[in-house]
Design a protein around this motif. Structure first.
Motif, short mmCIF file in Angstrom:
data_model
loop_
_atom_site.label_atom_id
_atom_site.label_comp_id
_atom_site.label_asym_id
_atom_site.label_seq_id
_atom_site.Cartn_x
_atom_site.Cartn_y
_atom_site.Cartn_z
N PRO A 318 57.44 24.18 11.89
CA PRO A 318 58.49 23.64 10.99
C PRO A 318 58.42 22.13 10.85
CG PRO A 318 59.41 25.30 12.47
CD PRO A 318 58.02 25.04 12.94
N GLY A 319 57.94 21.46 11.93
CA GLY A 319 57.86 20.00 11.87
C GLY A 319 56.99 19.49 10.75
N VAL A 320 55.93 20.23 10.41
CA VAL A 320 55.04 19.82 9.32
C VAL A 320 55.80 19.76 8.01
CG1 VAL A 320 53.01 20.49 7.99
CG2 VAL A 320 53.00 20.77 10.47
N PHE A 321 56.68 20.73 7.78
CA PHE A 321 57.41 20.81 6.51
C PHE A 321 58.66 19.92 6.54
CE2 PHE A 321 55.09 24.77 7.15
CZ PHE A 321 54.29 24.75 6.01
N ALA A 322 59.20 19.70 7.74
CA ALA A 322 60.35 18.79 7.85
C ALA A 322 59.95 17.38 7.43
CB ALA A 322 60.87 18.79 9.29
N LYS A 323 58.71 17.01 7.72
CA LYS A 323 58.23 15.68 7.32
C LYS A 323 58.14 15.55 5.80
CE LYS A 323 55.52 14.82 11.50
NZ LYS A 323 54.15 14.64 12.07
N GLN A 324 58.11 16.70 5.11
CA GLN A 324 58.03 16.68 3.65
C GLN A 324 59.42 16.69 3.01
OE1 GLN A 324 55.44 19.94 2.49
NE2 GLN A 324 53.98 19.46 4.12
N GLY A 325 60.48 16.59 3.84
CA GLY A 325 61.84 16.48 3.33
C GLY A 325 62.64 17.76 3.34
N LEU A 326 62.08 18.86 3.85
CA LEU A 326 62.83 20.12 3.90
C LEU A 326 63.85 20.09 5.04
CD1 LEU A 326 60.06 22.82 3.30
CD2 LEU A 326 61.63 21.83 1.64
N SER A 327 64.93 20.81 4.85
CA SER A 327 65.93 20.93 5.90
C SER A 327 65.35 21.75 7.04
CB SER A 327 67.18 21.63 5.35
OG SER A 327 66.88 22.98 5.03
N PRO A 328 65.94 21.66 8.24
CA PRO A 328 65.40 22.44 9.37
C PRO A 328 65.28 23.93 9.09
CG PRO A 328 66.94 20.79 10.16
CD PRO A 328 67.02 20.75 8.66
N ASP A 329 66.30 24.50 8.45
CA ASP A 329 66.25 25.94 8.15
C ASP A 329 65.17 26.25 7.13
OD1 ASP A 329 68.27 26.41 9.93
OD2 ASP A 329 69.87 26.52 8.42
N ALA A 330 65.08 25.43 6.11
CA ALA A 330 64.06 25.66 5.08
C ALA A 330 62.65 25.45 5.64
CB ALA A 330 64.31 24.72 3.90
N ALA A 331 62.51 24.46 6.51
CA ALA A 331 61.20 24.21 7.12
C ALA A 331 60.78 25.39 8.00
CB ALA A 331 61.24 22.93 7.95
N ALA A 332 61.73 25.92 8.77
CA ALA A 332 61.41 27.07 9.62
C ALA A 332 61.04 28.28 8.78
CB ALA A 332 62.60 27.39 10.52
N ALA A 333 61.77 28.51 7.68
CA ALA A 333 61.47 29.65 6.80
C ALA A 333 60.10 29.49 6.16
CB ALA A 333 62.56 29.78 5.73
N MET A 334 59.79 28.28 5.70
CA MET A 334 58.49 28.03 5.08
C MET A 334 57.36 28.25 6.08
SD MET A 334 56.69 27.18 2.44
CE MET A 334 57.72 26.33 1.23
N ALA A 335 57.52 27.75 7.31
CA ALA A 335 56.49 27.94 8.34
C ALA A 335 56.27 29.42 8.61
CB ALA A 335 56.89 27.21 9.63
N SER A 336 57.34 30.19 8.66
CA SER A 336 57.22 31.62 8.93
C SER A 336 56.46 32.33 7.81
CB SER A 336 58.61 32.23 9.09
OG SER A 336 58.52 33.61 9.38
N VAL A 337 56.76 31.97 6.56
CA VAL A 337 56.07 32.59 5.42
C VAL A 337 54.58 32.23 5.42
CG1 VAL A 337 55.86 32.54 2.90
CG2 VAL A 337 58.12 32.75 3.96
N ILE A 338 54.26 30.97 5.68
CA ILE A 338 52.85 30.53 5.70
C ILE A 338 52.08 31.26 6.81
CG2 ILE A 338 51.30 28.59 6.07
CD1 ILE A 338 52.69 28.43 3.42
N LYS A 339 52.71 31.42 7.96
CA LYS A 339 52.06 32.15 9.05
C LYS A 339 51.71 33.57 8.63
CE LYS A 339 54.29 29.66 12.89
NZ LYS A 339 55.27 29.75 13.99
N VAL A 340 52.65 34.24 7.99
CA VAL A 340 52.39 35.61 7.54
C VAL A 340 51.26 35.63 6.51
CG1 VAL A 340 53.35 37.58 6.29
CG2 VAL A 340 54.72 36.42 8.01
N GLN A 341 51.30 34.70 5.55
CA GLN A 341 50.27 34.67 4.51
C GLN A 341 48.88 34.46 5.11
OE1 GLN A 341 52.29 31.59 2.03
NE2 GLN A 341 51.95 33.02 0.32
N LEU A 342 48.76 33.53 6.05
CA LEU A 342 47.46 33.25 6.64
C LEU A 342 46.97 34.40 7.51
CD1 LEU A 342 47.83 29.47 7.61
CD2 LEU A 342 46.36 30.43 5.83
N LEU A 343 47.86 34.98 8.30
CA LEU A 343 47.45 36.08 9.17
C LEU A 343 47.02 37.30 8.34
CD1 LEU A 343 50.19 35.82 11.95
CD2 LEU A 343 47.75 35.35 12.22
#
Length: 839
Positions: A318-343
């Protein structure tokens, strides 16, 4: 005597050992004290605590990630059926009873060897199980069921390596007699086609089983259990591969040297049926060149997958996306989606590459059949080369096509699909390019190999050996630069946007390059398995005494409609063996390169855990941090010890085999050696293979624990060092050995100078090259991966123990572990020396 009995009866801690343990403990203790200030972060998140995301949260082509991967299981089942169908076809091919009897005897000795190795593996597993119990059960206080599940998956990993090795050796011991019999018809195409079919059967079975097991963990094991289960599974398969590869490599070269030297001592022909060492040599071809590579390939495929899974779960934060201005919840959700997509993307591409290999096989078979089915002569290397390149291009094309559909938009970037495909394709291209580079130094057409022959003609074995050293060293230069170039391209592409969705994107790119290497998995295993089948076929022909069976020509005409030309049949088998030697050599650097590149990704996964996602202690990964530098130095020492220890086991075992064969060979009044004498040689090979393996395993096991407990960043330096030293040592030894082997083949097949001084010289060169190419070099691959994987567990164990009990206990344990390791290092030479009446 099996490994357990030998361990119990040996004087493990003798007076010498007692005298030196305090000294070694003191040395390591002083080193530990120099690292006392470099304490690990208390909150470091380890791989054991990783949790898989919910695969149902992302849709792909109207299907959830979970359902899409379920379809992958169906393709794995098709892959298994493909392997079994070819197995059944090979079993039903025509074969003369005399040849079938020989292959059955080889299979029986192989089966005995495998059963002994299975028991030996269970003994070694006890060491791993103890650490798993202590770490997960005692330190992390996991509930009993969870620890049992992790232990179970470590056994599943061992069973996977062992099972595919068993299947491979069974297929090859069918194919050897069928190939030998096919040569009697006088057409080269069947002599090529049977070994490559056998290899594809093994390759498809291996990759399908591995992929199926990983999908089962991914889809059916609860997410909070999956991380430890993946680690347990990978450690288990790595242990299985290490034991089978090392012991098999020692066994096969004891037998090979014992058998080959008789040609010089008694001036007898290749694979003379009167030589008791020939059956052991045939068993060794399968133990070393079939069992070892099959288990090794299985483990390589799995370990690279585990490394990528681990890196995705640790690197997409989530820290990667938080640096891009996303809120903590949005950053965590984005990280989770990217993980699923890559796996999901990684596993879909793995399934697609399985399909690509099968398609390439059928395409290549049709081309080869059209061109060679009626030919009287053929270059056996040509269709094997086509197979490799067709697979590479097919895999690359499908990678781009499927990626465009599966991940058209990743983290808001519509270009990442082709960038990720390009990185993977660097590895896939390497899987075809590296074999071509290897052939420059090892093929019977190679100028380097011919230089060995030329130098040996005037300078004997001495100059021939030096020319082989030249070939090996030059090959390390060119292959090293090739791997570096492809990794550099992958790294550069990763910097074009991949860093927006994960930490350390270039390191992930390295893992994807290794992943691309493995897109060639079934075909890499196929061309590697081609070698032992072709080699065994030549031996089966000679041992069957087919030429001396009364009325054999009439029998072959009546029963099989064959007008036989025995000399032409033998020439084809010898030429095919040369092609097998070349392609065995081409597969080795691919597996070695994959191991090193994949290990690099796993090492950085450990780094990310130790540094809390590169947030702290990053300064410890520096030449200014003394323990890190000391670790770099230590890794090289271990690689060179391992090379010596494995070669010493071959030397002592070969001495005993030669001693027995010379005392018991009967050249007058018999047609073939007795079965009892042949089995005695097999027993000698097995005994020294297990002794050597046990010394090596225990030394590596406790050295890994010792260095992990010294200091975590010392250990990181150590892991990087064994990967780099191991890469170049393995390439050098593998290709030098292959050059010596094919130099002998040129003398035998092309120059037809068997029994001459030149032939004797190249036989000596070949026996020097035997442990180079088939023992030490190839075994470095699983050793690197086992140390890295087990080290992952060991360093987390050490960090946790340091946090809970302090550095004094951790450093004390480091000294004890090192003392045990050093005892076995000492034993690997002084306990394995050739004992005679005079010493």
């Amino acid at each position: 005597m099996d490994g357990l009995q030998w361990l119990l009866e040996s004087k493990l801690i003798n007076a010498w050992s007692y005298a030196r343990i305090p000294l070694t403990g003191l040395i390591l203790g002083l080193l530990a004290e120099t690292t006392a200030l470099a304490k690990p972060p208390e909150g470091a998140a380890g791989e054991a605590s990783l949790k898989l995301p919910d695969f149902t949260q992302v849709q792909f082509l109207g299907l959830s990630g979970h359902n899409l991967l379920m379809i992958g299981i169906v393709f794995c089942i098709f892959g298994l059926l493909f392997g079994l169908a070819i197995y059944s076809h090979l079993k039903n091919l025509p074969v003369h009873r005399a040849m079938a009897e020989v292959s059955q005897l080889i299979w029986e000795t192989c089966k005995t060897y495998l059963v002994q190795q299975g028991k030996f593996l269970l003994l070694l597993w006890v060491f791993i199980a103890a650490i798993i119990l202590l770490y997960f059960g005692v330190l992390l206080k996991y509930e009993a069921l969870r620890v049992v599940v992790i232990l179970l998956f470590s056994l599943v990993g061992i069973a996977g390596s062992y099972g595919v090795a068993w299947f491979g050796i069974r297929v090859n011991t069918f194919a050897n007699s069928r190939t030998a019999f096919a040569s009697l018809a006088g057409k080269p195409f069947p002599v090529y086609r049977i070994p490559v079919r056998a290899g594809m059967s093994v390759g498809m079975m291996l990759i399908s089983v591995e992929l199926l097991m990983m999908l089962i963990i991914l889809l059916f094991v609860p997410g909070d259990y999956a991380g430890p289960c993946f680690i347990g599974f990978a450690i288990g398969e790595s242990l299985g591969a290490s034991a089978l590869r090392i012991a098999g490599g020692i066994f096969t070269k004891i037998a090979d040297i014992g058998s080959d030297l008789m040609k010089i001592v008694f001036k007898i022909k290749e694979d003379d049926a009167r030589n008791p060492g020939v059956i052991a040599d045939c068993t060794g071809d399968n133990a070393g060149d079939s069992v070892g590579p099959t288990a090794d390939g299985f483990e390589t495929y799995g370990v690279t997958g585990v490394a990528l899974i681990t890196f995705i779960l640790l690197g997409v934060t989530p820290g990667v996306f938080a640096k891009q201005g996303l809120s903590p919840d949005a950053a965590a959700a984005m990280a989770s989606v990217i993980k699923v997509q890559l796996l999901v993307w990684i596993f879909v591409i793995r399934v697609v590459m399985l399909v690509a290999a099968a398609a390439a096989y059928f395409i290549n078979d049709a081309i080869a059949k059209a061109r060679y089915s009626n030919a009287q002569k053929m270059n056996f290397e040509v269709p094997l080369t086509w197979l490799v390149w067709i697979t590479s291009f097919t895999s690359i094309a499908l990678t781009y096509a499927i990626s465009a559909v599966i991940i058209p938009n990743l983290g808001g970037d519509p270009t990442l699909w082709w960038k990720l495909s390009t990185i993977v394709s660097c590895g896939t291209l390497a899987g075809a390019l590296i074999p071509e580079l290897v052939k420059v130094f090892t093929s019977t057409e190679s100028r380097h190999v011919r230089e060995v022959v030329i130098s040996a003609r005037e300078g004997g074995a001495s100059l021939g050996i030096l020319s082989g050293f030249v070939a090996g060293n030059f090959s390390a230069y060119y292959l090293g630069l090739a791997v570096m170039l492809l990794m550099s391209i992958g790294s550069w592409v990763s910097l074009q946007g991949l860093g927006e969705i994960m930490l350390a994107a270039p390191v992930f790119a390295f893992g994807l390059v290794a992943f691309g290497f493995l897109g060639m998995g079934p075909v890499t295993i196929a061309v590697d398995s081609y070698g032992p089948v072709a080699d065994n076929a030549q031996s089966v022909y000679e041992l069957s005494l087919i030429e001396h069976i009364p009325n054999i020509q009439q029998e072959l005409k009546k029963d099989f409609n064959i007008d036989v030309n025995f000399e032409h049949a033998k020439e084809m088998l010898e030429a095919n063996d040369g092609a097998g030697n070349t392609f065995k050599a081409t597969a080795k650097p691919v597996l070695i390169g994959t191991a090193v590149v994949g290990a690099t990704t796993m090492i950085f996964s450990i780094i990310m855990a130790l540094t809390n996602g590169l947030a702290e202690n990053v300064d410890k990964l520096s030449l200014l941090h003394a323990p890190f530098v000391l670790g770099l130095i230590t890794g090289g020492a271990v690689i060179y010890w391992f090379t010596g220890a494995s070669t010493q086991a071959v030397t002592t075992g070969a001495y005993r085999a030669v001693e027995f064969i010379k005392a018991n060979i009967k050249l007058e009044g018999v047609e073939k050696a007795s079965v009892s004498d042949s089995k005695k040689v097999v027993a000698i090979c097995t005994q020294y293979a297990q002794k050597g393996m046990l010394n090596i395993f225990v030394a590596v096991f406790f050295a890994t624990l010792a260095f992990a407990f010294v200091e975590p960043f010392f250990f990181i330096g150590y892991l990087i060092s064994i990967a780099i030293f191991g890469l170049y040592q393995a390439i050098f030894m593998a290709n030098a050995g292959a050059a010596w082997d094919n130099a002998k083949k040129i003398v035998e097949v092309e120059l037809k100078e068997k029994g001459t001084p030149l032939h004797d010289a190249t036989v000596v060169c070949d026996t020097v090259g035997d442990p180079f190419k088939d023992t030490s070099s190839v075994a470095l691959n699983p050793i690197i991966k086992f140390t890295t994987l087990f080290g992952l567990l060991a360093v987390e164990f050490a960090v946790k123990l340091t946090v809970t009990s302090g550095t004094l206990l951790a450093h004390g344990l480091a000294a004890v572990f090192f003392a045990v390791s050093f005892c076995f290092v000492y034993r690997s030479f002084y306990g394995m020396r050739i004992r005679t009446a005079g010493n």
